[in-house]
Design an enzyme around this catalytic site. Sequence first.
Site, PDB file in Angstrom:
ATOM      1  CG  ASN A  68      -0.230  -0.119   2.468  1.00 59.15           C
ATOM      2  OD1 ASN A  68       0.424  -1.087   2.792  1.00 59.15           O
ATOM      3  ND2 ASN A  68      -0.344   0.767   3.375  1.00 59.15           N
ATOM      4  CD  GLN A  72      -4.200   0.205  -1.530  1.00 56.77           C
ATOM      5  OE1 GLN A  72      -4.833   0.494  -2.672  1.00 56.77           O
ATOM      6  NE2 GLN A  72      -4.762   0.783  -0.448  1.00 56.77           N
ATOM      7  CB  SER A  96     -11.417  -2.719   1.446  1.00 55.53           C
ATOM      8  OG  SER A  96     -11.910  -1.351   2.016  1.00 55.53           O
ATOM      9  CG  HIS A 111     -13.125   2.529   2.019  1.00 55.49           C
ATOM     10  ND1 HIS A 111     -11.871   3.640   2.132  1.00 55.49           N
ATOM     11  CD2 HIS A 111     -12.609   1.676   3.179  1.00 55.49           C
ATOM     12  CE1 HIS A 111     -10.922   3.221   3.112  1.00 55.49           C
ATOM     13  NE2 HIS A 111     -11.308   1.953   3.467  1.00 55.49           N
ATOM     14  CB  CYS A 163       3.565   8.702  14.049  1.00 54.72           C
ATOM     15  SG  CYS A 163       5.287   8.682  14.549  1.00 54.72           S
TER      16      CYS A 163
END
Length: 387
Positions: free
Chosen positions: A146, A176, A196, A198, A320
């Site tokens: 991804n 993906q 998935s 969405h 992060c």
Amino acid sequence: MDNCATTRVCSAAAEAALAAMRDDYGNPSSLHKKGIEAERLMTAARKTAAALLGCEREEIYFTGGATESNNIAVLGGVSARKRQGKTIVASAVEHPSVAGPLAALEKEGYQIKRIAPRAGGYFAAEDFIGAVDGDTVLLTMMMVNNELGTILPYGQVIPAVRRRFPGLLIHMDGVQGFTKLPLNVGRLGVDLFSFSGHKLYAPKGIGGLYLRKGVRVSPIQYGGGQEMGIRPGTPPVPLIAAMGAALELCRKEGPEIRSRYQALNRGLRQALAALPQVVINSPEDGCPHILSLSVPGFRSETMLHALEEEGIYVSSGSACAKGAVSEGLAAYGLPAERAQSTLRVSFSKDTTPEETAAFAAALAKVIKHLDQVINLAGPKGQEGGGQ
């Protein structure tokens, strides 16, 4: 330009969801007409997913999303085989929805063999094949990474491992790669495949799990008998109908969309070649809807927000706010400066060449501006490896 994170819901999916909410709103577990109408919508969506995957509709289970699908596959699959082995083989770049369950199993005493990319960022099929032995209970590997778009060698690994260990549980996270690359799960020999909604023009909150007929998985939550007990709870029929409509679009337009991705990828690479500060991270043979790049000297978050000011939305490669490098990028061996300055661009069926050209132009503008800021700040402003 951040379609790996999520896509715009297509018109067909939105209309299907609204119709299910307004008209076919029954509980599919009910035996009356309204329940039967809702069940028909679910059956139609199963058929579409099965047609894309090359399996039977009874092998498709609806979940709340790929994270839930991956947890059911990994935790539920291993739980059903507690006495068959204590070793799990996985790639070192798995999505957190796979890496997290693996870490939990590691605490329970399972040995996780994490296969890292070789120099140059490619995975060797023989590394996976050689890691599997008689004590291995699960092989899990993502279809497409991804972050960089790297295509893992599942086409070589899974058939080879299946021949040697016919009873081994094999799972693939297809989030993906599903609809982006040709796939037939039956011919491939995979037992479990997660996807998935969405990421494929359906709303958030819906996903699927292919579970090969005859393969046992223990439920990780309990309640009613919906989805054959694998995923209990009243099914979200509007979301399922929407995903069915979105998958039908992908089924009909898949080859055209894939060709569009390739053209967009080539065009953007050519445009970025004119920017000497930019380094492309994604391999030439990666999945074409993803293009990762770095601009060493500038942090991802700084560029991301500068691009946002230009009306362009991309993903940061850093994990992060503290500046920690993504575990996936670290596993690929990207130097820290490149990893901390990574941006991921990802296309959808609606992305246009004009939009990719606008991105390249905006990136050039941002680089020029940040260069000027650093030059004005002087040597002190350059401390810390970029702004």
